[in-house]
Design a protein around this motif. Structure first.
Motif, PDB file in Angstrom:
ATOM      1  N   LEU A 114       0.837  -1.194   0.000  1.00 33.66           N
ATOM      2  CA  LEU A 114       0.000   0.000   0.000  1.00 33.66           C
ATOM      3  C   LEU A 114       0.870   1.241   0.000  1.00 33.66           C
ATOM      4  CD1 LEU A 114      -2.641  -1.069   2.691  1.00 33.66           C
ATOM      5  CD2 LEU A 114      -2.877  -1.212   0.197  1.00 33.66           C
ATOM      6  N   ASP A 115       0.394   2.276  -0.699  1.00 30.88           N
ATOM      7  CA  ASP A 115       1.132   3.535  -0.822  1.00 30.88           C
ATOM      8  C   ASP A 115       0.124   4.651  -0.949  1.00 30.88           C
ATOM      9  OD1 ASP A 115       2.551   5.818  -1.845  1.00 30.88           O
ATOM     10  OD2 ASP A 115       4.123   4.490  -2.595  1.00 30.88           O
ATOM     11  N   THR A 116      -0.047   5.413   0.121  1.00 34.34           N
ATOM     12  CA  THR A 116      -0.981   6.545   0.079  1.00 34.34           C
ATOM     13  C   THR A 116      -0.267   7.850  -0.227  1.00 34.34           C
ATOM     14  OG1 THR A 116      -0.807   6.944   2.465  1.00 34.34           O
ATOM     15  CG2 THR A 116      -2.508   5.402   1.719  1.00 34.34           C
ATOM     16  N   PHE A 117       1.049   7.781  -0.479  1.00 33.18           N
ATOM     17  CA  PHE A 117       1.791   8.988  -0.822  1.00 33.18           C
ATOM     18  C   PHE A 117       1.557   9.375  -2.277  1.00 33.18           C
ATOM     19  CE2 PHE A 117       5.669  11.150  -2.311  1.00 33.18           C
ATOM     20  CZ  PHE A 117       5.721  12.205  -1.413  1.00 33.18           C
ATOM     21  N   ARG A 118       1.632   8.394  -3.174  1.00 36.56           N
ATOM     22  CA  ARG A 118       1.480   8.666  -4.602  1.00 36.56           C
ATOM     23  C   ARG A 118       0.116   8.285  -5.155  1.00 36.56           C
ATOM     24  NH1 ARG A 118       6.068  10.573  -6.542  1.00 36.56           N
ATOM     25  NH2 ARG A 118       8.049   9.955  -5.613  1.00 36.56           N
ATOM     26  N   THR A 119      -0.608   7.415  -4.475  1.00 40.17           N
ATOM     27  CA  THR A 119      -1.943   7.018  -4.927  1.00 40.17           C
ATOM     28  C   THR A 119      -2.973   7.587  -3.977  1.00 40.17           C
ATOM     29  OG1 THR A 119      -1.160   4.989  -5.978  1.00 40.17           O
ATOM     30  CG2 THR A 119      -3.481   5.077  -5.383  1.00 40.17           C
ATOM     31  N   GLY A 120      -3.927   8.336  -4.525  1.00 40.66           N
ATOM     32  CA  GLY A 120      -4.940   8.980  -3.717  1.00 40.66           C
ATOM     33  C   GLY A 120      -6.101   8.062  -3.395  1.00 40.66           C
ATOM     34  N   ALA A 121      -7.111   8.647  -2.770  1.00 42.49           N
ATOM     35  CA  ALA A 121      -8.260   7.870  -2.315  1.00 42.49           C
ATOM     36  C   ALA A 121      -8.990   7.177  -3.459  1.00 42.49           C
ATOM     37  CB  ALA A 121      -9.226   8.782  -1.554  1.00 42.49           C
ATOM     38  N   ASP A 122      -8.940   7.774  -4.656  1.00 43.55           N
ATOM     39  CA  ASP A 122      -9.664   7.179  -5.786  1.00 43.55           C
ATOM     40  C   ASP A 122      -9.061   5.847  -6.213  1.00 43.55           C
ATOM     41  OD1 ASP A 122      -7.375   8.532  -6.626  1.00 43.55           O
ATOM     42  OD2 ASP A 122      -8.175   8.939  -8.619  1.00 43.55           O
ATOM     43  N   GLY A 123      -7.794   5.610  -5.895  1.00 44.05           N
ATOM     44  CA  GLY A 123      -7.162   4.337  -6.260  1.00 44.05           C
ATOM     45  C   GLY A 123      -6.993   3.379  -5.108  1.00 44.05           C
ATOM     46  N   ALA A 124      -7.475   3.748  -3.924  1.00 44.71           N
ATOM     47  CA  ALA A 124      -7.193   2.956  -2.731  1.00 44.71           C
ATOM     48  C   ALA A 124      -7.820   1.570  -2.789  1.00 44.71           C
ATOM     49  CB  ALA A 124      -7.672   3.700  -1.489  1.00 44.71           C
ATOM     50  N   ALA A 125      -9.037   1.463  -3.287  1.00 45.48           N
ATOM     51  CA  ALA A 125      -9.720   0.167  -3.295  1.00 45.48           C
ATOM     52  C   ALA A 125      -9.011  -0.824  -4.207  1.00 45.48           C
ATOM     53  CB  ALA A 125     -11.175   0.353  -3.722  1.00 45.48           C
ATOM     54  N   VAL A 126      -8.611  -0.374  -5.400  1.00 43.22           N
ATOM     55  CA  VAL A 126      -7.904  -1.262  -6.325  1.00 43.22           C
ATOM     56  C   VAL A 126      -6.542  -1.634  -5.755  1.00 43.22           C
ATOM     57  CG1 VAL A 126      -6.916  -1.467  -8.634  1.00 43.22           C
ATOM     58  CG2 VAL A 126      -9.130  -0.346  -8.322  1.00 43.22           C
ATOM     59  N   GLN A 127      -5.890  -0.678  -5.147  1.00 43.03           N
ATOM     60  CA  GLN A 127      -4.586  -0.951  -4.550  1.00 43.03           C
ATOM     61  C   GLN A 127      -4.698  -2.028  -3.481  1.00 43.03           C
ATOM     62  OE1 GLN A 127      -2.117   1.902  -1.885  1.00 43.03           O
ATOM     63  NE2 GLN A 127      -1.501   2.402  -3.971  1.00 43.03           N
ATOM     64  N   GLU A 128      -5.702  -1.923  -2.644  1.00 43.96           N
ATOM     65  CA  GLU A 128      -5.875  -2.927  -1.597  1.00 43.96           C
ATOM     66  C   GLU A 128      -6.262  -4.286  -2.184  1.00 43.96           C
ATOM     67  OE1 GLU A 128      -8.661  -3.729   2.291  1.00 43.96           O
ATOM     68  OE2 GLU A 128      -7.727  -1.740   2.081  1.00 43.96           O
ATOM     69  N   GLU A 129      -7.123  -4.284  -3.193  1.00 42.98           N
ATOM     70  CA  GLU A 129      -7.478  -5.542  -3.843  1.00 42.98           C
ATOM     71  C   GLU A 129      -6.241  -6.226  -4.417  1.00 42.98           C
ATOM     72  OE1 GLU A 129      -9.940  -7.337  -7.683  1.00 42.98           O
ATOM     73  OE2 GLU A 129     -10.099  -5.201  -7.198  1.00 42.98           O
ATOM     74  N   SER A 130      -5.392  -5.439  -5.076  1.00 41.85           N
ATOM     75  CA  SER A 130      -4.162  -5.985  -5.636  1.00 41.85           C
ATOM     76  C   SER A 130      -3.279  -6.563  -4.535  1.00 41.85           C
ATOM     77  CB  SER A 130      -3.422  -4.891  -6.407  1.00 41.85           C
ATOM     78  OG  SER A 130      -2.173  -5.343  -6.877  1.00 41.85           O
ATOM     79  N   PHE A 131      -3.125  -5.853  -3.444  1.00 40.95           N
ATOM     80  CA  PHE A 131      -2.321  -6.315  -2.324  1.00 40.95           C
ATOM     81  C   PHE A 131      -2.835  -7.653  -1.811  1.00 40.95           C
ATOM     82  CE2 PHE A 131      -0.978  -5.132   2.324  1.00 40.95           C
ATOM     83  CZ  PHE A 131       0.106  -5.986   2.247  1.00 40.95           C
ATOM     84  N   ARG A 132      -4.135  -7.757  -1.602  1.00 41.21           N
ATOM     85  CA  ARG A 132      -4.718  -8.999  -1.106  1.00 41.21           C
ATOM     86  C   ARG A 132      -4.483 -10.157  -2.080  1.00 41.21           C
ATOM     87  NH1 ARG A 132      -8.195  -8.422   3.303  1.00 41.21           N
ATOM     88  NH2 ARG A 132      -8.644  -6.250   3.874  1.00 41.21           N
ATOM     89  N   ARG A 133      -4.578  -9.876  -3.364  1.00 42.76           N
ATOM     90  CA  ARG A 133      -4.391 -10.928  -4.349  1.00 42.76           C
ATOM     91  C   ARG A 133      -2.924 -11.373  -4.408  1.00 42.76           C
ATOM     92  NH1 ARG A 133      -8.254  -9.472  -9.489  1.00 42.76           N
ATOM     93  NH2 ARG A 133      -7.213 -11.343 -10.277  1.00 42.76           N
ATOM     94  N   HIS A 134      -2.013 -10.441  -4.222  1.00 42.09           N
ATOM     95  CA  HIS A 134      -0.599 -10.826  -4.163  1.00 42.09           C
ATOM     96  C   HIS A 134      -0.293 -11.665  -2.924  1.00 42.09           C
ATOM     97  CE1 HIS A 134      -0.008  -7.669  -7.255  1.00 42.09           C
ATOM     98  NE2 HIS A 134       1.123  -8.299  -7.533  1.00 42.09           N
ATOM     99  N   ILE A 135      -0.890 -11.332  -1.801  1.00 40.21           N
ATOM    100  CA  ILE A 135      -0.694 -12.143  -0.598  1.00 40.21           C
ATOM    101  C   ILE A 135      -1.163 -13.571  -0.849  1.00 40.21           C
ATOM    102  CG2 ILE A 135      -1.404 -12.494   1.799  1.00 40.21           C
ATOM    103  CD1 ILE A 135      -1.612  -9.429   2.051  1.00 40.21           C
ATOM    104  N   ASP A 136      -2.334 -13.708  -1.422  1.00 36.55           N
ATOM    105  CA  ASP A 136      -2.869 -15.032  -1.745  1.00 36.55           C
ATOM    106  C   ASP A 136      -1.931 -15.786  -2.687  1.00 36.55           C
ATOM    107  OD1 ASP A 136      -5.127 -17.079  -2.054  1.00 36.55           O
ATOM    108  OD2 ASP A 136      -4.878 -16.375  -4.125  1.00 36.55           O
ATOM    109  N   LEU A 137      -1.407 -15.088  -3.686  1.00 43.84           N
ATOM    110  CA  LEU A 137      -0.512 -15.712  -4.651  1.00 43.84           C
ATOM    111  C   LEU A 137       0.767 -16.214  -3.974  1.00 43.84           C
ATOM    112  CD1 LEU A 137       0.219 -16.390  -7.582  1.00 43.84           C
ATOM    113  CD2 LEU A 137       1.083 -14.040  -7.824  1.00 43.84           C
ATOM    114  N   ALA A 138       1.348 -15.387  -3.121  1.00 38.85           N
ATOM    115  CA  ALA A 138       2.565 -15.801  -2.423  1.00 38.85           C
ATOM    116  C   ALA A 138       2.325 -17.046  -1.582  1.00 38.85           C
ATOM    117  CB  ALA A 138       3.086 -14.658  -1.555  1.00 38.85           C
TER     118      ALA A 138
END
Length: 276
Positions: A114-138
């Motif tokens: 997660l990175d709230t410095f360069r990605t604003g609130a409008d991208g937060a949901a996709v960013q978190e979804e991506s993070f969760r999917r990467h955790i599952d993949l690992a």
């Protein structure tokens, strides 16, 4: 390399740069050819590198480099700032999964997070979804999870607690204080320190470094970024790791050779065994 910082004194024991971007250039010159970068690093005791791909082209490059050079292993992922920009996250994740599963030279899924410095609130949901999917993949592929966390400490812990983490996970370029370090360590993390620990205003990082058990410490460059003092602002490279290692030993009051040996062994544990 005349336009780059001079090589520091070699380390007394080899270490691994566990997070590097050999394919990325900065404004003061092109990226070093891989062979030249590896030779310069090896000459000062940095004998192996984890090459991190942060988007699809970078992930493909990392896998190819790791297949070509024995001293390199790869990590592949969609960087948290990359995920919200993608037109088709499903397709991109499918390719990341294929690359992550392509062989033992791919050791990590990362950097994600997660990175709230360069990605604003409008991208937060996709960013978190991506993070969760990467955790599952690992977890599914038994790869090391490498986490990018910028201005998102509480949310990173929230997602980790929600999803659970794989057996091996690394907080890349650790950026928190001693309290956050303890929270990550309690959850089984290795903490990786970069050139930022040498910066004058980074007392909180040095506090975190000081309380981290020796068997959980890693070192990295995040090259070409985060060049350690006294070359801050110039292009970073793996051959500058000795500057960070010496600063780490001084902060902790550790013998440099013993700390290097520990960091080297820790990196093998964190990334699933030997290579090179």
């Amino acid at each position: 390399m005349s336009d780059r910082p001079p090589a520091p004194e070699p380390l007394p024991h080899p270490v691994v740069d566990n997070h590097c971007h050999l394919d990325i250039a900065r404004g003061d010159g092109p990226a070093l050819p891989v062979g030249e970068a590896l030779a310069a690093a090896s000459a000062v005791g940095v004998t192996r590198i984890v090459q991190i791909g942060c988007d699809l082209p970078g992930a493909r490059w990392a896998v190819e480099a790791a297949a070509t050079y024995d001293a390199i292993v790869a990590g592949v992922a969609l960087h948290p700032n990359e995920a919200p920009r993608l037109p088709d996250l499903d397709a991109a994740m499918a390719e990341i999964e294929a690359l992550a599963a392509s062989g033992p030279h791919v050791r990590a899924v990362g950097e994600t997070g997660l990175d709230t410095f360069r990605t604003g609130a409008d991208g937060a949901a996709v960013q978190e979804e991506s993070f969760r999917r990467h955790i599952d993949l690992a977890k599914r592929l038994d790869k090391t999870l490498v986490i990018h966390d910028r201005d998102a400490h509480d949310d990173v812990l929230r997602v980790i607690d929600s999803e659970g983490v794989p057996e091996r996970w690394v907080m890349h370029c650790f950026s928190g204080d001693a309290g956050f370090a303890r929270a990550c360590l309690d959850r089984g993390a290795h903490l990786s320190f970069a050139g930022t620990v040498t910066f004058k205003n980074a007392g909180y990082l040095r506090d975190a470094l000081a309380i981290t058990p020796r068997d959980r410490l890693l070192v990295e460059t995040d090259a070409p970024y985060l060049t350690p003092t006294p070359h801050r602002g110039r292009t970073n490279a793996s051959y500058l790791v000795p500057l960070t290692m010496r600063a780490m030993a001084e902060v902790r009051g550790d013998d440099l050779g013993e700390l290097c040996a520990a960091v080297d062994a820790n990196t093998e544990v964190a990334f699933g065994g030997t290579w090179g």
